[in-house]
Design a protein around this motif. Sequence first.
Motif, short mmCIF file in Angstrom:
data_model
loop_
_atom_site.label_atom_id
_atom_site.label_comp_id
_atom_site.label_asym_id
_atom_site.label_seq_id
_atom_site.Cartn_x
_atom_site.Cartn_y
_atom_site.Cartn_z
N ASN A 224 0.81 -1.22 0.00
CA ASN A 224 0.00 0.00 0.00
C ASN A 224 0.84 1.27 0.00
O ASN A 224 0.39 2.33 -0.46
N LYS A 225 2.06 1.19 0.49
CA LYS A 225 2.93 2.36 0.57
C LYS A 225 3.95 2.43 -0.56
O LYS A 225 4.41 3.51 -0.93
N ASP A 226 4.33 1.27 -1.09
CA ASP A 226 5.40 1.25 -2.09
C ASP A 226 5.14 0.11 -3.08
O ASP A 226 5.65 -1.01 -2.92
N GLY A 227 4.35 0.40 -4.11
CA GLY A 227 3.99 -0.62 -5.09
C GLY A 227 5.19 -1.16 -5.85
O GLY A 227 5.23 -2.34 -6.19
N LYS A 228 6.17 -0.31 -6.13
CA LYS A 228 7.36 -0.75 -6.85
C LYS A 228 8.14 -1.76 -6.01
O LYS A 228 8.65 -2.77 -6.55
N LEU A 229 8.24 -1.51 -4.73
CA LEU A 229 8.93 -2.45 -3.84
C LEU A 229 8.18 -3.77 -3.76
O LEU A 229 8.79 -4.85 -3.71
N ALA A 230 6.85 -3.72 -3.74
CA ALA A 230 6.04 -4.94 -3.71
C ALA A 230 6.32 -5.79 -4.95
O ALA A 230 6.46 -7.02 -4.86
N LEU A 231 6.40 -5.14 -6.12
CA LEU A 231 6.72 -5.87 -7.35
C LEU A 231 8.11 -6.48 -7.29
O LEU A 231 8.34 -7.59 -7.77
N ASP A 232 9.04 -5.76 -6.69
CA ASP A 232 10.41 -6.27 -6.55
C ASP A 232 10.41 -7.56 -5.71
O ASP A 232 11.08 -8.54 -6.07
N TRP A 233 9.65 -7.56 -4.62
CA TRP A 233 9.52 -8.78 -3.81
C TRP A 233 8.89 -9.90 -4.61
O TRP A 233 9.33 -11.06 -4.53
N ARG A 234 7.85 -9.59 -5.39
CA ARG A 234 7.18 -10.62 -6.18
C ARG A 234 8.14 -11.29 -7.15
O ARG A 234 8.24 -12.52 -7.21
#
Length: 276
Positions: A224-234
């Motif tokens: 919710n705060k950092d969509g780019k970071l979420a994609l990096d984790w994915r």
Amino acid sequence: MSSAVEIRVLKSNHELRQVQVLEKEVWNTDPIPLHQTITASQNGGLLLGAFIDGNMVGFSYSFPGFRHGKSYLCSHMLGIHPDFQEQGIGARLKAEQKQFASKMGYNLITWTYDPLESRNAYLNLTKLHAVCSTYIENCYGEMEDSLNSGLPSDRFKVEWWINSSYVSEPKAIHAANARHIFHWDMTELSFPKLMDIKDGLSSVRESNQPLYVPVPANFQALKNKDGKLALDWRYKTRQIFQTLFTSGYAAVSLVKGETAAVCYYLLVKRELLDLD
């Protein structure tokens, strides 16, 4: 929990309509058609409801699967009313599902979940003793609900060998020599970030030891705060798990990290597990 929870098998038209109402309350999506759940319930499927004071507050929906000449139960959906979540009702439903499925002649129950959702991972692997060695990329395609929007819907497909000694007589996995080969750091927004994974991936093929893989402890807050970071984790964890599973590893539990920022999957060689 103020009142006792009753778990029972759902078969009537009235009960299955209650499931549809609960689906809308939990996910705010169109429910499964009634003709589908009725047909499943009459042909080897299993629908369970959790009731408090006569009101349905949770359900699970499963139907038969078949692969490589063997049948299994595909546990497709489990939902708990928002007012009754985090009260152990989901675990109760899974426990009853296990008992009923065994009586029906099933040895295996499967289902999917997002590997970055640590709460689900802890229930599925650590508490229920399911295992996973199957990773499905973008399993359901693009999803628009708040939990999944903006990310590929990658999933773990877990296996719950309900009649195995691994499940019925669980023993601690010896992880004293488990290695941390994938590393993380904190961002300026105080979220965990997985570092470069190339060295870790290259060392997997030379390893037979148990391994730890970090995941965010609260992936939704991070997303919710950092969509780019979420994609990096994915994308990075996709590479990691696919490599580990191809190398004969299985995910067997989720443990808390040294800080509140991450949890760790424990993976061991699948051949060491007593699943049959």
